[in-house]
Motif scaffolding. Sequence first.
Motif, PDB file in Angstrom:
ATOM      1  N   MET A   1       0.734  -0.604   0.425  1.00 46.01           N
ATOM      2  CA  MET A   1       0.337  -0.053   0.405  1.00 46.01           C
ATOM      3  C   MET A   1       0.971   1.471   0.224  1.00 46.01           C
ATOM      4  O   MET A   1       0.399   2.273  -0.868  1.00 46.01           O
ATOM      5  CB  MET A   1      -1.121   0.034   1.478  1.00 46.01           C
ATOM      6  CG  MET A   1      -1.659   1.094   0.616  1.00 46.01           C
ATOM      7  SD  MET A   1      -2.760   0.822   0.602  1.00 46.01           S
ATOM      8  CE  MET A   1      -4.223   1.751   1.449  1.00 46.01           C
ATOM      9  N   LEU A  77      -8.457   1.619  -4.568  1.00 44.19           N
ATOM     10  CA  LEU A  77      -8.222   1.195  -3.185  1.00 44.19           C
ATOM     11  C   LEU A  77      -9.124   2.224  -2.520  1.00 44.19           C
ATOM     12  O   LEU A  77      -9.536   1.752  -1.351  1.00 44.19           O
ATOM     13  CB  LEU A  77      -6.603   2.264  -2.696  1.00 44.19           C
ATOM     14  CG  LEU A  77      -5.693   0.906  -3.569  1.00 44.19           C
ATOM     15  CD1 LEU A  77      -4.322   1.864  -3.825  1.00 44.19           C
ATOM     16  CD2 LEU A  77      -5.645  -0.544  -2.949  1.00 44.19           C
ATOM     17  N   ARG A  78      -9.426   3.329  -2.350  1.00 45.84           N
ATOM     18  CA  ARG A  78     -10.788   4.162  -1.461  1.00 45.84           C
ATOM     19  C   ARG A  78     -12.393   3.377  -1.398  1.00 45.84           C
ATOM     20  O   ARG A  78     -12.463   3.510  -0.395  1.00 45.84           O
ATOM     21  CB  ARG A  78     -10.775   5.622  -1.738  1.00 45.84           C
ATOM     22  CG  ARG A  78      -9.354   6.851  -1.983  1.00 45.84           C
ATOM     23  CD  ARG A  78      -9.602   7.798  -2.191  1.00 45.84           C
ATOM     24  NE  ARG A  78      -8.494   8.817  -1.740  1.00 45.84           N
ATOM     25  CZ  ARG A  78      -8.228   9.406  -2.426  1.00 45.84           C
ATOM     26  NH1 ARG A  78      -9.146  10.188  -3.675  1.00 45.84           N
ATOM     27  NH2 ARG A  78      -6.990  10.430  -2.005  1.00 45.84           N
ATOM     28  N   GLU A  80     -12.126   0.067  -2.129  1.00 45.13           N
ATOM     29  CA  GLU A  80     -11.784  -1.107  -1.034  1.00 45.13           C
ATOM     30  C   GLU A  80     -12.662  -0.349   0.475  1.00 45.13           C
ATOM     31  O   GLU A  80     -11.931  -1.357   1.123  1.00 45.13           O
ATOM     32  CB  GLU A  80     -10.491  -1.559  -1.762  1.00 45.13           C
ATOM     33  CG  GLU A  80     -10.293  -2.456  -0.691  1.00 45.13           C
ATOM     34  CD  GLU A  80      -8.903  -3.768  -1.361  1.00 45.13           C
ATOM     35  OE1 GLU A  80      -8.811  -4.234  -0.817  1.00 45.13           O
ATOM     36  OE2 GLU A  80      -8.755  -2.678  -2.596  1.00 45.13           O
ATOM     37  N   ARG A  81     -11.308   0.357   0.731  1.00 50.48           N
ATOM     38  CA  ARG A  81     -11.614   0.448   2.020  1.00 50.48           C
ATOM     39  C   ARG A  81     -13.279   0.885   2.517  1.00 50.48           C
ATOM     40  O   ARG A  81     -12.886   0.626   3.715  1.00 50.48           O
ATOM     41  CB  ARG A  81     -10.350   1.594   2.160  1.00 50.48           C
ATOM     42  CG  ARG A  81     -10.763   2.005   3.849  1.00 50.48           C
ATOM     43  CD  ARG A  81      -9.984   3.343   3.852  1.00 50.48           C
ATOM     44  NE  ARG A  81     -10.786   4.979   3.234  1.00 50.48           N
ATOM     45  CZ  ARG A  81     -10.825   5.389   3.417  1.00 50.48           C
ATOM     46  NH1 ARG A  81      -8.993   5.909   2.795  1.00 50.48           N
ATOM     47  NH2 ARG A  81     -11.166   6.283   3.455  1.00 50.48           N
ATOM     48  N   ILE A  82     -13.756   1.299   1.665  1.00 50.95           N
ATOM     49  CA  ILE A  82     -15.090   2.510   2.063  1.00 50.95           C
ATOM     50  C   ILE A  82     -15.644   0.845   2.178  1.00 50.95           C
ATOM     51  O   ILE A  82     -16.227   0.554   3.354  1.00 50.95           O
ATOM     52  CB  ILE A  82     -15.525   3.426   0.923  1.00 50.95           C
ATOM     53  CG1 ILE A  82     -14.521   4.828   1.024  1.00 50.95           C
ATOM     54  CG2 ILE A  82     -17.540   3.075   0.916  1.00 50.95           C
ATOM     55  CD1 ILE A  82     -15.816   5.404   0.171  1.00 50.95           C
ATOM     56  N   GLU A  83     -15.604   0.227   1.335  1.00 46.77           N
ATOM     57  CA  GLU A  83     -16.343  -1.302   1.054  1.00 46.77           C
ATOM     58  C   GLU A  83     -16.123  -1.927   2.396  1.00 46.77           C
ATOM     59  O   GLU A  83     -16.667  -2.695   3.715  1.00 46.77           O
ATOM     60  CB  GLU A  83     -16.164  -2.228   0.141  1.00 46.77           C
ATOM     61  CG  GLU A  83     -16.591  -1.506  -1.334  1.00 46.77           C
ATOM     62  CD  GLU A  83     -18.470  -2.228  -1.078  1.00 46.77           C
ATOM     63  OE1 GLU A  83     -19.168  -2.478  -0.546  1.00 46.77           O
ATOM     64  OE2 GLU A  83     -18.679  -0.510  -1.394  1.00 46.77           O
ATOM     65  N   LEU A  84     -14.332  -2.387   2.966  1.00 45.73           N
ATOM     66  CA  LEU A  84     -14.089  -2.835   4.511  1.00 45.73           C
ATOM     67  C   LEU A  84     -14.772  -2.153   4.860  1.00 45.73           C
ATOM     68  O   LEU A  84     -14.904  -2.480   5.911  1.00 45.73           O
ATOM     69  CB  LEU A  84     -12.501  -2.808   4.053  1.00 45.73           C
ATOM     70  CG  LEU A  84     -12.381  -3.650   2.680  1.00 45.73           C
ATOM     71  CD1 LEU A  84     -10.374  -4.127   3.321  1.00 45.73           C
ATOM     72  CD2 LEU A  84     -12.255  -5.412   3.606  1.00 45.73           C
ATOM     73  N   GLU A  85     -15.112  -0.898   5.462  1.00 44.92           N
ATOM     74  CA  GLU A  85     -15.495  -0.411   6.522  1.00 44.92           C
ATOM     75  C   GLU A  85     -16.895  -0.340   6.729  1.00 44.92           C
ATOM     76  O   GLU A  85     -17.333  -0.844   8.087  1.00 44.92           O
ATOM     77  CB  GLU A  85     -15.024   1.206   6.452  1.00 44.92           C
ATOM     78  CG  GLU A  85     -13.361   1.988   6.436  1.00 44.92           C
ATOM     79  CD  GLU A  85     -13.174   3.152   6.558  1.00 44.92           C
ATOM     80  OE1 GLU A  85     -14.083   3.806   6.000  1.00 44.92           O
ATOM     81  OE2 GLU A  85     -12.203   3.339   7.490  1.00 44.92           O
ATOM     82  N   ARG A  86     -17.961  -0.514   5.524  1.00 44.31           N
ATOM     83  CA  ARG A  86     -18.664  -0.810   6.027  1.00 44.31           C
ATOM     84  C   ARG A  86     -19.263  -2.284   6.385  1.00 44.31           C
ATOM     85  O   ARG A  86     -20.184  -2.646   6.869  1.00 44.31           O
ATOM     86  CB  ARG A  86     -19.626  -0.596   4.233  1.00 44.31           C
ATOM     87  CG  ARG A  86     -20.358   0.005   3.888  1.00 44.31           C
ATOM     88  CD  ARG A  86     -20.380   0.942   2.907  1.00 44.31           C
ATOM     89  NE  ARG A  86     -20.500   1.994   2.172  1.00 44.31           N
ATOM     90  CZ  ARG A  86     -21.459   2.228   1.248  1.00 44.31           C
ATOM     91  NH1 ARG A  86     -21.416   1.540  -0.169  1.00 44.31           N
ATOM     92  NH2 ARG A  86     -20.965   3.594   0.580  1.00 44.31           N
TER      93      ARG A  86
END
Length: 89
Positions: A1, A77-78, A80-86
């Motif tokens: 990353m 990547l942003r 993906e991060r949002i999906e992981l946070e959700r």
Amino acid sequence: MSRIMSVAARAALVLSVALMLGVTGCGGSKTGGGGGGGGGGAKSSKSGGKKVSEADQARLDEARQNAENAERKLSELRLERIELERGGK
């Protein structure tokens, strides 16, 4: 990353320098670009603007493509991060 971010930062830096110098024709009013002010658009032939060599244009095109790719990857990547946070909530 971290490597992705450094590549994205480097590409953005190259693109910003090219735009700042007005080499790409997209700079601010001082370069005749579309940045508002007294630039007025494209340079006339009387302005004495220098032609960009083919080698320089190729480097600029490569830098622009790298910056676009880095921005696209950063956007992915942003998301993906949002999906992981959700999913973590």
